[in-house]
Write a protein that holds these residues in place. Structure first.
Motif, PDB file in Angstrom:
ATOM      1  N   VAL A   1       0.840  -1.198   0.000  1.00 44.84           N
ATOM      2  CA  VAL A   1       0.000   0.000   0.000  1.00 44.84           C
ATOM      3  C   VAL A   1       0.879   1.254   0.000  1.00 44.84           C
ATOM      4  O   VAL A   1       0.622   2.206  -0.744  1.00 44.84           O
ATOM      5  N   ASN A   2       1.930   1.235   0.810  1.00 41.36           N
ATOM      6  CA  ASN A   2       2.799   2.412   0.849  1.00 41.36           C
ATOM      7  C   ASN A   2       3.472   2.665  -0.501  1.00 41.36           C
ATOM      8  O   ASN A   2       3.604   3.808  -0.932  1.00 41.36           O
ATOM      9  N   GLN A   3       3.871   1.597  -1.174  1.00 38.77           N
ATOM     10  CA  GLN A   3       4.440   1.751  -2.512  1.00 38.77           C
ATOM     11  C   GLN A   3       3.453   2.402  -3.471  1.00 38.77           C
ATOM     12  O   GLN A   3       3.812   3.272  -4.266  1.00 38.77           O
ATOM     13  N   VAL A   4       2.209   1.957  -3.400  1.00 45.51           N
ATOM     14  CA  VAL A   4       1.175   2.523  -4.284  1.00 45.51           C
ATOM     15  C   VAL A   4       0.991   4.003  -3.975  1.00 45.51           C
ATOM     16  O   VAL A   4       0.935   4.850  -4.868  1.00 45.51           O
ATOM     17  N   TYR A   5       0.899   4.339  -2.689  1.00 38.37           N
ATOM     18  CA  TYR A   5       0.736   5.744  -2.315  1.00 38.37           C
ATOM     19  C   TYR A   5       1.937   6.575  -2.772  1.00 38.37           C
ATOM     20  O   TYR A   5       1.778   7.720  -3.222  1.00 38.37           O
ATOM     21  N   ASP A   6       3.129   6.008  -2.653  1.00 39.01           N
ATOM     22  CA  ASP A   6       4.311   6.745  -3.101  1.00 39.01           C
ATOM     23  C   ASP A   6       4.246   7.036  -4.595  1.00 39.01           C
ATOM     24  O   ASP A   6       4.537   8.148  -5.053  1.00 39.01           O
ATOM     25  N   MET A   7       3.870   6.011  -5.368  1.00 44.37           N
ATOM     26  CA  MET A   7       3.767   6.192  -6.815  1.00 44.37           C
ATOM     27  C   MET A   7       2.721   7.251  -7.158  1.00 44.37           C
ATOM     28  O   MET A   7       2.950   8.138  -7.983  1.00 44.37           O
TER      29      MET A   7
END
Lengths: 481, 481
Positions: free
Chosen positions: A57-63
């Protein structure tokens, strides 16, 4: 915040959880389901809801942050930022678009489907008292499938849609009229019926047709958010009318239109008594106003004497009756209808024809006409009445027996949900609701159907739940302290 | 006057010719298809059209007159009289209804489906050069039926319509985007596509969203009557733009919106040259206006190099592209779509959602998604291109060979109809048209698509006609003197 994501369909599409979540979240932002500036769920919440790791989820938010769809405030969460930051080759400020006044109102309205229910949150095993969902297991699937197949073959005749079908497939209008005459005692004929794409299309067209700039329009409070959105978009002036235990309280409103649910008030379930019905019609007559009767949920009466629609009392042609098949047929089928006073037929058909000179769902209209005229619809209703009646009695009994300290059930005779007022404070309600969710039970509480600061309540939909699931849900709630 | 009656469906319903005609005529009057005061066909005409005796028609007219639906002037014919004379328990004057300003405009607009064609008149053997009808015999019926059946079974899963489907079924939006990228070289993605109920819904929503009170809106002259009706209903100010042999003549219009058909002007078929396309986009940029590209009929190119949509040239996000499946799939299927500039996605989805929070045709959207992503749509298009190419060449050749003294065919490379200017007077045209009709040939001539006093023209649709029927039609026309 609670977020409805099309995660499953994106997962099918993209194959990986990361991509599915990325596209699902991005879509909610691009399409405005999450308005600009709204806070997104925390990565912890999102991970729990969809069974993902927080890292994903954090990766998605970062992107999404890198692309400008969201901003992350330090320690304060993630916010939708699409409008300001998604800069590219296009000018992005909405002001530069110069929408029409109608467009501005529609874009501002934070309409969400008030009768919908968040099916995405909660575990797979959660008991969801979602209102308005019919029972899948008891639906006569084969008979309906045959009707759909036959209608599909009709489409293959490759003819142009019927000339008159802007008003709706004639055999369907006749089947609806016959059903209304037989089952509700209404003075209905096919010429005054227009088939719509669900009841919301009827509501939005009527608001736009009848409520001009700053015209007063009476809406029930509490009531259905879709009606408020339609009136606001049309530019009408909302005149909220309080609802008590007997339904809407009739007053001498300065208005030319009223949207009401006399058969079973939404969401409280109150049935409007005869004196109030007569007062409502007298008001309409005096002011030259129209009354729209939204009969969203009246097919199933579990006890007491049948209530005639308001339309039956109407001597002056002031009542527009809206009906729907969303509670009795597969929920995906979006067919509703209006029964109009004769003088409104022309303007309403003209309005419908502007958007759909040929109807968008002739195949399904044809299938439904066959299903009704072949007697399958009536038979299905009779069967469901018995099944729903048992669930209604069971749920009402259990709520009163096990949860009387928390909820005060409002007596009701009909429909597919029970309405109950919360007996404590708003804070206590919020805590209890979250605890129940964690324990695997959910219900609807109006959400945006309500004015801010309203007294908390719950709508317990039971149509789709077998009796053992109803028991299970209430037991889980009773265990939450 | 020419009258479209749902005679056949009423005949099936009521069994007797008398009752069928009575209900069919009454319906046209009640629903306003025949406006108040309009003259109805003579009993002789009606009898000839439907194969009835004049006595039957006269009986029907007498009954309608007795009930107040029509009035008969002595020796002057029969007129629709519904509004004044259908007195009953309801007050019938429209003034008493007090529609909104929008409602008044919609009720006034005499929109009829400009691309439709009178299928009711003429004998059973008549050759009808109706534009926009696909070929039935060559359609892959079995493959499409399988897609429809599978989609019907999906509906039986009894789930609620997808949360995001107000924008359209995601796999369908992705299939459309892939098709536009592959076949038209467009920069298309699913996020900027919204599926609509036919292209007219897209046109009406865009007009309402973007054209406010007295905003200038450019429309082509001649052009599609549906666009004019949508602009008028929205309250926009019509700015008619002349069309020459190369399409719309670009000027410095005082307007914020333009509806154009650059790929193939409707109805003339002219292709807009690059300089004019650039001028159009420059105009839009300078004025901050939007251009709606209605690509109603561009799937079939019979010769010449492919023309890119205007949307491909658009660098500023000022072009909205409208596409439709009405020319390539069964005509009853009403699915269209818009490809929007990113910043218009939110407002457009909000507008669509107001009327249809859940889409009215998810079953058909799902079937079409499967048909496209399974490669069946492309294969079907390739096959039809060959078939239509032959018909196009045959019809063009015959018109030039046998009817050059009457019609001047406008050169064209694509589409499913040929456009031709009448070479003589309006009076001569009217006489010739009637004589051809008597001889069993019909075509479309724009009718209400045109400003009064326009130069007569004909649209010869050929998509649905086998080659021998095309020959037969032209031969009949050539014999008429």
């Amino acid at each position: 915040m609670e977020l409805q994501l099309a995660y499953q369909s994106h997962l099918q599409r993209y194959g990986t959880k990361y991509e599915a979540l990325y596209h699902a979240v991005r879509e909610t932002i691009v399409t405005g389901l999450v308005p600009y500036g709204a806070k997104l769920p925390s990565s912890r919440e999102l991970a729990a809801t969809y069974g993902l790791s927080r890292g994903t989820v954090n990766q998605v938010y970062d992107m999404l942050a890198a692309e400008g769809y969201v901003t992350a405030g330090v320690g304060s969460g993630t916010f939708a930022a699409f409008l300001e930051l998604k800069a590219g080759r296009e000018a992005t400020d909405l002001a530069a678009i110069r929408l029409s006044a109608w467009g501005e109102r529609v874009a501002r309205a934070t309409q969400d489907s008030g009768r919908a229910f968040s099916a995405a949150v909660g575990g797979a095993d959660a008991v969801r008292f979602a209102p308005g969902l019919p029972d899948a297991a008891s639906f006569p699937q084969r008979e309906w499938a045959r009707c759909l197949y036959a209608a599909a073959r009709e489409q293959l005749r490759m003819e142009r849609a019927e000339a008159f079908a802007a008003q709706g497939h004639l055999p369907l209008r006749e089947a609806i009229a016959a059903h209304l005459r037989r089952s509700r005692g209404m003075d209905a004929d096919a010429e005054r019926i227009v088939v719509t794409g669900g009841s919301m299309q009827a509501i939005a067209l009527l608001a736009q047709l009848l409520a001009g700039a700053d015209d007063g329009v009476v809406v029930e409070e509490p009531g259905y958010s879709g009606i408020r959105a339609a009136v606001a978009a049309a530019g009408g002036r909302l005149v909220p009318a309080p609802v008590d235990a007997h339904g809407i309280v009739v007053q001498g409103w300065q208005a030319k239109l009223a949207f009401v649910t006399p058969g079973r008030q939404y969401p409280t379930g109150a049935v409007l008594p005869l004196e109030r019905r007569q007062a409502l019609l007298a008001w309409a007559g005096q002011r030259g106003a129209f009354v729209v009767e939204d009969d969203y949920d009246s097919e199933f009466r579990h006890r007491g004497r049948p209530v005639e629609p308001l339309q039956v009392l109407d001597e002056e042609g002031r009542v527009v009756y809206i009906g729907t098949f969303s509670k009795t047929m597969p929920p995906e089928l979006r067919i509703g209808f209006v029964l109009l006073p004769l003088r409104l037929v022309r303007p309403f058909v003209a309005a419908k024809r502007l958007f759909e000179p040929h109807p968008a769902s002739l195949l399904e209209q044809r299938a439904l006409a066959a299903f009704m005229s072949g007697g399958m619809y009536e038979r299905h209703l009779r069967r469901m009445k018995r099944i729903y009646g048992r669930r209604f009695a069971l749920l009402g009994g259990l709520l009163r027996e096990k949860l009387a300290d928390r909820f005060e059930v409002v007596p009701s005779d009909a429909g597919l949900h029970l309405f109950a007022w919360w007996t404590g404070t708003s804070e206590a309600y919020g805590l209890y609701r979250e605890a129940c969710r964690a324990a695997g039970v959910e219900w609807s509480d109006g959400g945006s159907d309500m004015a801010p600061g309203h007294r908390p309540f719950a709508c317990f939909g039971f149509g789709h739940l077998p009796e053992e699931r109803i028991r299970e849900g209430i037991e889980r709630m009773a265990l939450v302290r």
